[in-house]
Write an enzyme that holds these catalytic residues in place. Structure first.
Site, PDB file in Angstrom:
ATOM      1  N   ASP A  56       3.329   8.091  -5.367  1.00 35.96           N
ATOM      2  CA  ASP A  56       2.663   7.001  -4.651  1.00 35.96           C
ATOM      3  C   ASP A  56       2.629   7.347  -3.164  1.00 35.96           C
ATOM      4  O   ASP A  56       3.610   7.802  -2.576  1.00 35.96           O
ATOM      5  CB  ASP A  56       3.410   5.679  -4.880  1.00 35.96           C
ATOM      6  CG  ASP A  56       2.573   4.476  -4.474  1.00 35.96           C
ATOM      7  OD1 ASP A  56       2.228   3.676  -5.370  1.00 35.96           O
ATOM      8  OD2 ASP A  56       2.254   4.333  -3.271  1.00 35.96           O
ATOM      9  N   ASN A  78       1.251  -4.062 -12.447  1.00 41.11           N
ATOM     10  CA  ASN A  78       0.665  -5.214 -11.780  1.00 41.11           C
ATOM     11  C   ASN A  78      -0.709  -5.495 -12.387  1.00 41.11           C
ATOM     12  O   ASN A  78      -1.455  -4.561 -12.686  1.00 41.11           O
ATOM     13  CB  ASN A  78       0.520  -4.930 -10.274  1.00 41.11           C
ATOM     14  CG  ASN A  78       1.870  -4.744  -9.594  1.00 41.11           C
ATOM     15  OD1 ASN A  78       2.860  -5.368  -9.969  1.00 41.11           O
ATOM     16  ND2 ASN A  78       1.918  -3.859  -8.604  1.00 41.11           N
ATOM     17  N   GLY A  88      -0.560  -8.817  -7.992  1.00 42.67           N
ATOM     18  CA  GLY A  88      -0.407  -7.863  -6.889  1.00 42.67           C
ATOM     19  C   GLY A  88      -1.129  -6.554  -7.109  1.00 42.67           C
ATOM     20  O   GLY A  88      -0.854  -5.562  -6.425  1.00 42.67           O
ATOM     21  N   GLN A  89      -2.089  -6.539  -8.051  1.00 46.24           N
ATOM     22  CA  GLN A  89      -2.830  -5.299  -8.302  1.00 46.24           C
ATOM     23  C   GLN A  89      -3.844  -5.064  -7.185  1.00 46.24           C
ATOM     24  O   GLN A  89      -4.641  -5.961  -6.869  1.00 46.24           O
ATOM     25  CB  GLN A  89      -3.542  -5.379  -9.653  1.00 46.24           C
ATOM     26  CG  GLN A  89      -4.250  -4.082 -10.028  1.00 46.24           C
ATOM     27  CD  GLN A  89      -4.889  -4.141 -11.418  1.00 46.24           C
ATOM     28  OE1 GLN A  89      -4.895  -5.183 -12.072  1.00 46.24           O
ATOM     29  NE2 GLN A  89      -5.433  -3.016 -11.851  1.00 46.24           N
ATOM     30  N   HIS A  93      -2.524   1.484 -13.985  1.00 40.33           N
ATOM     31  CA  HIS A  93      -1.480   2.454 -13.626  1.00 40.33           C
ATOM     32  C   HIS A  93      -0.123   1.820 -13.812  1.00 40.33           C
ATOM     33  O   HIS A  93       0.026   0.601 -13.668  1.00 40.33           O
ATOM     34  CB  HIS A  93      -1.644   2.933 -12.166  1.00 40.33           C
ATOM     35  CG  HIS A  93      -1.757   1.817 -11.185  1.00 40.33           C
ATOM     36  ND1 HIS A  93      -2.930   1.096 -11.023  1.00 40.33           N
ATOM     37  CD2 HIS A  93      -0.863   1.259 -10.340  1.00 40.33           C
ATOM     38  CE1 HIS A  93      -2.744   0.167 -10.112  1.00 40.33           C
ATOM     39  NE2 HIS A  93      -1.485   0.229  -9.690  1.00 40.33           N
ATOM     40  N   LEU A  94       0.855   2.633 -14.110  1.00 38.69           N
ATOM     41  CA  LEU A  94       2.237   2.188 -14.217  1.00 38.69           C
ATOM     42  C   LEU A  94       2.982   2.717 -13.009  1.00 38.69           C
ATOM     43  O   LEU A  94       2.877   3.902 -12.674  1.00 38.69           O
ATOM     44  CB  LEU A  94       2.900   2.747 -15.493  1.00 38.69           C
ATOM     45  CG  LEU A  94       2.625   2.039 -16.825  1.00 38.69           C
ATOM     46  CD1 LEU A  94       1.147   2.024 -17.156  1.00 38.69           C
ATOM     47  CD2 LEU A  94       3.406   2.707 -17.943  1.00 38.69           C
ATOM     48  N   HIS A  95       3.739   1.843 -12.353  1.00 37.33           N
ATOM     49  CA  HIS A  95       4.629   2.278 -11.276  1.00 37.33           C
ATOM     50  C   HIS A  95       5.970   2.659 -11.900  1.00 37.33           C
ATOM     51  O   HIS A  95       6.557   1.863 -12.631  1.00 37.33           O
ATOM     52  CB  HIS A  95       4.897   1.135 -10.288  1.00 37.33           C
ATOM     53  CG  HIS A  95       3.710   0.689  -9.511  1.00 37.33           C
ATOM     54  ND1 HIS A  95       3.464   1.123  -8.217  1.00 37.33           N
ATOM     55  CD2 HIS A  95       2.703  -0.165  -9.824  1.00 37.33           C
ATOM     56  CE1 HIS A  95       2.356   0.539  -7.770  1.00 37.33           C
ATOM     57  NE2 HIS A  95       1.874  -0.243  -8.721  1.00 37.33           N
TER      58      HIS A  95
HETATM   59  P1  AMP Z   1      -1.119  -1.741  -7.285  1.00 44.29           P
HETATM   60  O1  AMP Z   1      -0.903  -2.602  -6.063  1.00 44.29           O
HETATM   61  O2  AMP Z   1      -0.208  -2.058  -8.445  1.00 44.29           O
HETATM   62  O3  AMP Z   1      -2.581  -1.744  -7.692  1.00 44.29           O
HETATM   63  O4  AMP Z   1      -0.707  -0.294  -6.869  1.00 44.29           O
HETATM   64  C1  AMP Z   1      -1.570   0.611  -6.256  1.00 44.29           C
HETATM   65  C2  AMP Z   1      -0.705   1.701  -5.694  1.00 44.29           C
HETATM   66  O5  AMP Z   1      -1.513   2.827  -5.428  1.00 44.29           O
HETATM   67  C3  AMP Z   1       0.009   1.332  -4.390  1.00 44.29           C
HETATM   68  O6  AMP Z   1       1.406   1.453  -4.574  1.00 44.29           O
HETATM   69  C4  AMP Z   1      -0.548   2.354  -3.396  1.00 44.29           C
HETATM   70  O7  AMP Z   1       0.426   2.783  -2.472  1.00 44.29           O
HETATM   71  C5  AMP Z   1      -1.003   3.455  -4.306  1.00 44.29           C
HETATM   72  N1  AMP Z   1      -2.070   4.302  -3.783  1.00 44.29           N
HETATM   73  C6  AMP Z   1      -3.232   3.914  -3.215  1.00 44.29           C
HETATM   74  N2  AMP Z   1      -3.989   4.976  -2.874  1.00 44.29           N
HETATM   75  C7  AMP Z   1      -3.270   6.075  -3.240  1.00 44.29           C
HETATM   76  C8  AMP Z   1      -3.489   7.474  -3.152  1.00 44.29           C
HETATM   77  N3  AMP Z   1      -4.626   7.983  -2.611  1.00 44.29           N
HETATM   78  N4  AMP Z   1      -2.539   8.316  -3.618  1.00 44.29           N
HETATM   79  C9  AMP Z   1      -1.407   7.827  -4.159  1.00 44.29           C
HETATM   80  N5  AMP Z   1      -1.135   6.498  -4.287  1.00 44.29           N
HETATM   81  C10 AMP Z   1      -2.051   5.645  -3.817  1.00 44.29           C
END
Ligand code: AMP
Ligand code: ZN
Length: 120
Positions: free
Chosen positions: A34, A93, A99-100, A106-108
């Site tokens: 991330d 999310n 909070g998406q 995607h999975l964190h």
């Molecule tokens: P969400 O808020 O669950 O949709 O998570 C999106 C995640 O993507 C956030 O934690 C961002 O920091 C991450 N993110 C956004 N752009 C990039 C990128 N270019 N490379 C890696 N992570 C990213």
């Protein structure tokens, strides 16, 4: 949260149009760091197919199997990276209140610190 694939940041990472720190890939997903980590260890497990969210992913043909594989990949990487016994957090999310911010499932996968509950 609908976003077309041409402008989707994760589709662009998958196509190599945006750089990423890729730590794993297979035929169905990639795993990248991330860009704004919320823990010492913070990866994103991203399916290759553009699907907006977890509900949409489950509605696809073989959705349960494919989502299950994403979880399996996440847990395997957490274990391989040494978080099997100390623990880790897996988060999906979904939608605005969830909070998406990126409309591509995607999975964190996070670890390396004591997490708190409830999350913000
Ligand atoms: P969400 O808020 O669950 O949709 O998570 C999106 C995640 O993507 C956030 O934690 C961002 O920091 C991450 N993110 C956004 N752009 C990039 C990128 N270019 N490379 C890696 N992570 C990213
Ligand atoms: Zn996408």
């Amino acid at each position: 949260m609908a976003v077309n694939e041409a402008s989707c940041v994760f589709c662009r990472i998958l196509k190599g149009e945006i750089p990423s720190q890729k730590i794993y890939e297979d035929e169905s997903s990639i795993v990248v760091r991330d860009v704004n980590p919320q823990a010492p260890f913070h990866l994103l497990v991203i399916p290759r197919e553009h699907v907006p969210d977890i509900a949409g992913a489950l509605r696809r043909e073989k959705g349960e199997e494919r989502v299950g594989k994403l979880f399996n990949t996440s847990v395997r990487i957490a274990t391989e990276q040494g978080f099997g016994s100390s623990g880790f957090r897996l988060v999906v999310n979904s939608g605005t209140d969830g909070g998406q911010t990126v409309g591509h499932l995607h999975l964190h996968l996070m670890g390396g610190r004591q997490m708190t509950w409830p999350p913000g």
